[in-house]
Motif scaffolding. Structure first.
Motif, PDB file in Angstrom:
ATOM      1  N   PHE A   7      -5.312   6.632 -11.688  1.00 21.73           N
ATOM      2  CA  PHE A   7      -3.937   6.699 -11.223  1.00 21.73           C
ATOM      3  C   PHE A   7      -2.997   6.105 -12.265  1.00 21.73           C
ATOM      4  O   PHE A   7      -3.378   5.195 -12.998  1.00 21.73           O
ATOM      5  N   ALA A  20       0.772   6.563  -6.854  1.00 20.26           N
ATOM      6  CA  ALA A  20       0.357   7.952  -6.625  1.00 20.26           C
ATOM      7  C   ALA A  20       0.763   8.884  -7.756  1.00 20.26           C
ATOM      8  O   ALA A  20       0.011   9.769  -8.139  1.00 20.26           O
ATOM      9  N   LYS A  21       1.984   8.701  -8.290  1.00 19.21           N
ATOM     10  CA  LYS A  21       2.427   9.596  -9.362  1.00 19.21           C
ATOM     11  C   LYS A  21       3.261   8.836 -10.385  1.00 19.21           C
ATOM     12  O   LYS A  21       3.829   7.780 -10.091  1.00 19.21           O
ATOM     13  N   ASP A  24       6.535   6.243 -10.074  1.00 18.28           N
ATOM     14  CA  ASP A  24       6.630   5.547  -8.790  1.00 18.28           C
ATOM     15  C   ASP A  24       6.591   4.038  -9.000  1.00 18.28           C
ATOM     16  O   ASP A  24       6.088   3.536 -10.004  1.00 18.28           O
ATOM     17  N   CYS A  26       5.180   0.469  -7.287  1.00 15.05           N
ATOM     18  CA  CYS A  26       4.125   0.028  -6.365  1.00 15.05           C
ATOM     19  C   CYS A  26       4.731  -0.768  -5.203  1.00 15.05           C
ATOM     20  O   CYS A  26       5.856  -1.270  -5.282  1.00 15.05           O
TER      21      CYS A  26
END
Length: 66
Positions: A7, A20-21, A24, A26
């Motif tokens: 990730f 996730a991408k 992003d 956290c």
């Protein structure tokens, strides 16, 4: 040598929490910085994040050097 992550890392400099991408933030940073974080019109690309992080790391290193 460390294995590559499955990730991407959080977009904030110095944070290596998985997200996730690319681009992003956290959950830890969202909790810590809350209202101080502002959404942007366009997410940073992986190359833009890498360049920004190189500049930040160089600045930190320069400040540690007497």
């Amino acid at each position: 040598m460390t294995a590559p992550s499955l990730f991407p890392d959080c977009v904030l400099p110095g944070c290596d929490q998985p997200v996730a991408k690319i681009g992003d933030t956290c959950d830890t940073c969202l909790t810590a910085f809350g209202a101080f974080l502002r959404p942007t019109e366009a997410a940073l690309t992986a190359d833009e994040i890498a360049e920004r992080d190189r500049i930040v790391a160089a600045t930190y290193a320069a400040r540690r050097t007497p």
